[in-house]
Motif scaffolding. Structure first.
Motif, PDB file in Angstrom:
ATOM      1  N   GLN A  87       0.856  -1.189   0.000  1.00  0.00           N
ATOM      2  CA  GLN A  87       0.000   0.000   0.000  1.00  0.00           C
ATOM      3  C   GLN A  87       0.896   1.243   0.000  1.00  0.00           C
ATOM      4  N   TYR A  88       0.705   2.110  -0.982  1.00  0.00           N
ATOM      5  CA  TYR A  88       1.673   3.185  -1.228  1.00  0.00           C
ATOM      6  C   TYR A  88       1.783   4.191  -0.086  1.00  0.00           C
ATOM      7  N   ASP A  89       0.691   4.410   0.651  1.00  0.00           N
ATOM      8  CA  ASP A  89       0.749   5.464   1.666  1.00  0.00           C
ATOM      9  C   ASP A  89       1.002   4.936   3.079  1.00  0.00           C
ATOM     10  N   THR A  90       0.480   3.787   3.403  1.00  0.00           N
ATOM     11  CA  THR A  90       0.668   3.272   4.764  1.00  0.00           C
ATOM     12  C   THR A  90       1.896   2.373   4.876  1.00  0.00           C
ATOM     13  N   GLY A  91       2.380   1.860   3.730  1.00  0.00           N
ATOM     14  CA  GLY A  91       3.531   0.966   3.755  1.00  0.00           C
ATOM     15  C   GLY A  91       3.179  -0.488   4.054  1.00  0.00           C
ATOM     16  N   GLU A  92       1.899  -0.781   4.284  1.00  0.00           N
ATOM     17  CA  GLU A  92       1.522  -2.173   4.556  1.00  0.00           C
ATOM     18  C   GLU A  92       1.873  -3.083   3.390  1.00  0.00           C
ATOM     19  N   VAL A  93       2.433  -4.243   3.701  1.00  0.00           N
ATOM     20  CA  VAL A  93       2.641  -5.251   2.665  1.00  0.00           C
ATOM     21  C   VAL A  93       1.331  -6.027   2.511  1.00  0.00           C
ATOM     22  N   LEU A  94       0.764  -5.970   1.333  1.00  0.00           N
ATOM     23  CA  LEU A  94      -0.581  -6.506   1.107  1.00  0.00           C
ATOM     24  C   LEU A  94      -0.575  -7.981   0.725  1.00  0.00           C
ATOM     25  N   MET A  95       0.304  -8.347  -0.181  1.00  0.00           N
ATOM     26  CA  MET A  95       0.318  -9.712  -0.712  1.00  0.00           C
ATOM     27  C   MET A  95       1.578  -9.906  -1.537  1.00  0.00           C
ATOM     28  N   LEU A  96       1.833 -11.139  -1.897  1.00  0.00           N
ATOM     29  CA  LEU A  96       2.876 -11.443  -2.862  1.00  0.00           C
ATOM     30  C   LEU A  96       2.233 -12.216  -4.006  1.00  0.00           C
ATOM     31  N   GLY A  97       2.430 -11.720  -5.226  1.00  0.00           N
ATOM     32  CA  GLY A  97       1.918 -12.407  -6.405  1.00  0.00           C
ATOM     33  C   GLY A  97       3.062 -12.737  -7.344  1.00  0.00           C
ATOM     34  N   TRP A  98       2.736 -13.348  -8.460  1.00  0.00           N
ATOM     35  CA  TRP A  98       3.754 -13.734  -9.430  1.00  0.00           C
ATOM     36  C   TRP A  98       3.465 -13.071 -10.765  1.00  0.00           C
ATOM     37  N   MET A  99       4.519 -12.652 -11.430  1.00  0.00           N
ATOM     38  CA  MET A  99       4.385 -12.039 -12.757  1.00  0.00           C
ATOM     39  C   MET A  99       5.304 -12.728 -13.740  1.00  0.00           C
ATOM     40  N   ASP A 100       4.903 -12.681 -14.992  1.00  0.00           N
ATOM     41  CA  ASP A 100       5.828 -12.969 -16.080  1.00  0.00           C
ATOM     42  C   ASP A 100       6.034 -11.653 -16.838  1.00  0.00           C
ATOM     43  N   ASP A 101       6.770 -11.696 -17.922  1.00  0.00           N
ATOM     44  CA  ASP A 101       7.074 -10.461 -18.644  1.00  0.00           C
ATOM     45  C   ASP A 101       5.797  -9.700 -19.033  1.00  0.00           C
TER      46      ASP A 101
END
Lengths: 133, 133
Positions: free
Chosen positions: B30-44
């Protein structure tokens, strides 16, 4: 699971989902400022050591060995709390980072890599017309 | 790289280090509070869409398809900034999260999983004698 033995509590081990190499990603976050410092990898035993020693401990994929953060650099991560995510395949480790987290000397590893040009989205307006950094 | 085609800028693609399935972990914060929300996976291509649409887009490993966060749930992640880490194998996506980030209904996926019992370390005192949560 790998063939590396681990003293990790079986109740915790049962909740983990690991990749083909027996690893899962661990996010290190500065406990008070909320900064995301780095992402490392753990196996069961690295998690066990992180939970029981007060020092964040990772599995180094490049060196193939346990890596107690700061043992070489002096830039320890003192553990404040550890949480598993909803599906057991990622870890959030809140730490007190001594010195820079990144081996490049920047405070976080995400400063070292630098921002990518991204189009900014807004919950009210939708995607912005202009890409920005 | 996978055989999935991608329009990602080749200068960015060149900096990425992917796993055997062509994926890399992306931390949503979360950009303003700094909370880590989740971890996801990406490809290109998921990264390309994240950078160009203003909406965080992942690769769903379970469903084998692109997943625009919030398309089903309404809980969009509007992109504020994206950064690559020092060795190009992890991404930090700062977002404005609409509603809960977790499919379980909790604000972050790390609340859903809950804390693990951890011995707390202190930069001055070293590891605490007592384990705590």
């Amino acid at each position: 699971m790998t063939d590396r033995p681990s003293a990790l509590d079986p109740d915790i081990a049962r909740r983990l989902r690991r990749d083909g190499a027996g690893l899962f990603p661990a996010i290190a976050q500065q406990y008070d400022t909320g900064e995301v410092l780095m992402l490392g990898w753990m196996d069961d035993e690295a998690l066990h050591r992180t939970l029981t020693t007060g020092r964040a401990t990772y599995w180094s994929r490049s060196r193939g060995e346990y890596w107690v953060k700061g043992d070489t650099s002096g830039h320890q991560q003192w553990v404040r709390s550890v949480a598993l995510d909803c599906d057991g395949d990622a870890l959030l480790v809140r730490v007190d980072q001594v010195g820079p987290a990144c081996h490049t000397g920047t405070h976080t590893c995400f400063e070292a890599g630098g921002p990518l040009p991204a189009r900014v989205g807004d919950r009210d307006a939708g995607p912005a017309a202009e890409a920005s950094r």
